[in-house]
Enzyme design. Structure first.
Site: not given
Ligand code: SDX
Length: 393
Positions: A328, A270
């Site tokens: 989710d 997140h």
């Molecule tokens: C919602 O913003 C909100 O409030 C949204 C929401 C709402 O109510 O409106 O809460 C609803 O959108 C929830 C999120 C739903 N999305 C997913 O579940 C999709 C999978 N999650 C990822 O795509 C990701 O976690 C995001 C898009 C949600 C967040 O993106 P970030 O900010 O780039 O992720 P992060 O800061 O948490 O990541 C830190 C690291 C990164 O690696 P590095 O670049 O540091 O090496 O963790 C990695 C990311 O690549 N990472 C993951 C991951 N999520 C982040 N690796 C594997 N699997 C994952 N799910």
């Protein structure tokens, strides 16, 4: 050759805004709607009561809630001219495409509630949006499965009405299961608002130009559709189905950690929560309630999800990057058990988030200090240069 231009010293980020509606502490895993913890609201309130709270800032009295419920109930029908509007869609259109198109079209139809400078028109527009989203969402589902539309009834609650409009068929009586309707209401409460997420920021930016509320909400729906945002519930269930069994989990966890592999654990991570998403805890509890009620305790997808969560939460990659299940992760299993096709999951998210979008739009458009949104940029393109005639290139 690119030239860097020096930034105007007055350059400030437009990436944050003040709001009194929702508070999130990402490190603590706290979520408050107007100061009330999300788990207390999910366990004790109703979706319409939460709508009132988000829009007015205080919990309603019994009379206020009764009057608000009556008002919303009497806006649930859609003009029959929208029947023909639906016939313009392909049957296999994604329901989110139907939602974006139909909600945007509301402003072409209900143009007696599009003048944002008229308080009465604004209020009617917000009532129409909250009331008609379930009717439009249910029609999107019925249209995709080729069944006749079911009209809303005034003797049913918001969530009872929605389940009946989605699943009743003329061939037999439909009895709303109160346990499932309560679960639906909780799911709507969990999705109602979440401060300045991508789709809410989209609604605020659209609203800052003076666009009418129907157009702003349609913009929010479009943004929510993305798999990184609201589309993650559909993607998470498809991921659990692809994993299929617990012995396949290690392979997918390995892929999720491999930067060269685009695969991500959907429903994990997140932008704000670096702790367990408080909504995910309530969603997991609701998931068990629904599966128990439907006698589907041994649902294989739930076994895969719980084992995947256990493994990920013990894995140093996810621990180090503070990746936890978000709202989710369990919602798809719950909605699947309730009978919804995966394409409808983000539609349900949009239905519930409409009140949050409206509350945030109201807060912004009634703030006299608000001006049109205009994010600034850091230019990294070509420095100024003269045109070169074609025969000289
Ligand atoms: C919602 O913003 C909100 O409030 C949204 C929401 C709402 O109510 O409106 O809460 C609803 O959108 C929830 C999120 C739903 N999305 C997913 O579940 C999709 C999978 N999650 C990822 O795509 C990701 O976690 C995001 C898009 C949600 C967040 O993106 P970030 O900010 O780039 O992720 P992060 O800061 O948490 O990541 C830190 C690291 C990164 O690696 P590095 O670049 O540091 O090496 O963790 C990695 C990311 O690549 N990472 C993951 C991951 N999520 C982040 N690796 C594997 N699997 C994952 N799910």
């Amino acid at each position: 050759q690119t030239g860097m231009f020096t930034l105007d010293p007055g350059f400030t980020s437009t990436a944050s805004c003040e709001s009194q509606i929702t508070y999130i502490d990402g490190d603590e895993g706290t979520l408050l709607y107007r100061g009330y913890p999300i788990d207390q609201l999910a366990d004790n309130s109703s979706f319409l009561e939460v709508c009132y709270l988000l829009l007015h800032g205080e919990l309603p009295t019994e009379t206020e809630l009764k009057d608000y419920t009556t008002t919303i109930t009497h806006h649930t029908m859609l003009h029959t001219q929208f029947d023909r509007f639906f016939e313009g869609y392909r049957r296999d259109a994604h329901p989110m495409a139907v939602m974006v198109g139909t909600v945007g079209a509301l402003s072409a139809f209900y143009h007696d509630s599009t003048d944002i400078d008229d308080p009465m028109q604004r209020m009617i527009a917000t009532h129409r949006l909250i009331a008609k989203m379930p009717t439009i969402a249910a029609r999107a589902h019925k249209y995709s499965v080729g069944q006749p539309f079911v009209s809303p009834r005034n003797d049913l609650s918001y969530s009872e009405n929605f389940l009946r409009m989605c699943f009743a068929v003329p061939a037999e009586d439909y009895e709303v299961n109160p346990v499932l309707a309560r679960a639906m209401d909780k799911i709507f409460i969990l999705h109602a608002d979440h401060e300045q997420n991508a789709s809410t920021s989209t609604v605020r930016l659209a609203g800052s130009s003076g666009a009418n509320p129907f157009a702003c909400i349609a913009a929010g729906i479009a943004c929510l559709w993305g798999p990184s945002h609201g589309g993650a519930n559909e993607a998470a269930l498809n991921m659990l189905r692809e994993i299929g069994s617990v012995d396949k989990i290690p392979e997918y966890v390995k892929r999720a950690k491999d930067k060269s592999d685009p695969f991500r654990l959907m429903g994990f991570g997140h932008r704000v929560y670096k702790n367990y998403d408080p909504r995910a805890k309530v969603m997991q509890k609701t998931c068990h309630e629904v599966l128990d009620e439907l006698d589907k305790r041994d649902e294989p997808l739930l076994q895969v999800a719980m084992e995947l969560e256990r493994i990920a939460l013990e894995d140093e990659y996810f621990v180090e990057k503070k990746l936890y299940p978000n709202i989710d992760f369990y919602s798809g299993i719950t909605l699947n058990a309730l009978g919804f096709p995966t394409e409808m999951y983000t539609v349900l998210f949009a239905l519930a988030r409409t009140v949050g979008w409206i509350a945030q739009w109201e807060e912004m458009t009634t703030d006299p200090t608000q001006r049109i949104g205009r994010p600034r940029q850091i230019y990294t393109g070509a420095a100024q240069r003269d045109y070169v005639p074609l025969d000289k290139r």
